[in-house]
Design an enzyme around this catalytic site. Sequence first.
Site, short mmCIF file in Angstrom:
data_model
loop_
_atom_site.label_atom_id
_atom_site.label_comp_id
_atom_site.label_asym_id
_atom_site.label_seq_id
_atom_site.Cartn_x
_atom_site.Cartn_y
_atom_site.Cartn_z
N ASP A 179 0.87 -1.18 0.00
CA ASP A 179 0.00 0.00 0.00
C ASP A 179 0.91 1.23 0.00
OD1 ASP A 179 -2.21 1.74 0.39
OD2 ASP A 179 -1.97 1.60 2.56
N LEU A 180 0.35 2.37 -0.39
CA LEU A 180 1.13 3.62 -0.39
C LEU A 180 0.83 4.47 0.85
CD1 LEU A 180 3.06 5.57 -1.84
CD2 LEU A 180 1.08 6.45 -3.12
N GLY A 181 -0.37 5.03 0.93
CA GLY A 181 -0.72 5.91 2.04
C GLY A 181 -0.82 5.18 3.36
N SER B 266 -2.51 1.15 -4.64
CA SER B 266 -2.96 2.30 -3.86
C SER B 266 -4.37 2.73 -4.25
CB SER B 266 -2.00 3.47 -4.10
OG SER B 266 -2.47 4.65 -3.46
N ASN B 267 -5.20 2.99 -3.24
CA ASN B 267 -6.44 3.71 -3.45
C ASN B 267 -6.08 5.19 -3.54
OD1 ASN B 267 -7.97 1.41 -3.27
ND2 ASN B 267 -8.80 1.84 -1.23
N LYS C 63 -9.56 -0.98 -3.26
CA LYS C 63 -9.56 -1.83 -2.07
C LYS C 63 -10.71 -1.40 -1.14
CE LYS C 63 -5.41 -0.36 -1.29
NZ LYS C 63 -4.11 -0.05 -0.66
N ASP D 151 -2.40 -0.58 5.78
CA ASP D 151 -2.74 -0.04 7.10
C ASP D 151 -4.22 -0.11 7.41
OD1 ASP D 151 -3.41 1.94 5.22
OD2 ASP D 151 -3.16 3.54 6.69
#
Length: 212
Positions: free
Chosen positions: A8-10, A109-110, A143, A168
Amino acid sequence: MIKNIIFDLGGVIYELDFDRFNHNLALLQRQANPQQIYSRLKQPSVFSDYERGTIDTPTFRDRVREELGLTATDEMIDRAWNSLLVGLFPGRKAMLEELSQGYRLALLSNINPLHLEYIESECQAIFQLFEHCFFSYQLGTRKPEAEIFNLVLDRMNFIPTETLFIDDSPPNIEAATSLGIKAILVKEPSKLATIIDQLPELVEGSSVLIES
């Protein structure tokens, strides 16, 4: 044996500040006490639609104005929305460089056009460490929908039991593990590098959720 890692990114690679965004949104709404309308676990549908790419940026701004009761300009909305974004967590580039020597890496990533435009130059070197970056608004799904995970697995030719997902958000983790993917739920981003150092021992032969 884990051969692939989907990041994931954020909240994992890039720091987010939900309180700051909610505070700035409340200022636009002229509310004295910020309400937690946007978080890892919940958000109004306008944000989810924007992440899926089912609405464009002008429509996103108009719906934010209408649904959240704002009279703000486009620039004011963009500024508040981008205030969610803090910066890259320290040490992530070095961590990913090391992992890329032993694993195939993908990013999932969303994300939406405004956020990607805001962070793209800062994250360019990070993005290049992944074989492919999957951005929700370009895919028409987000996601925790199973479709987006299956899309990544298919395009990367990843076998679920050989793949680790790091995110996360508990709903995203649950969706991934339901497809046979192993997962780490990042609760404390500062501990992620330590968890990664122990990765072979932690995931080998285990299908349970690992929490940092």
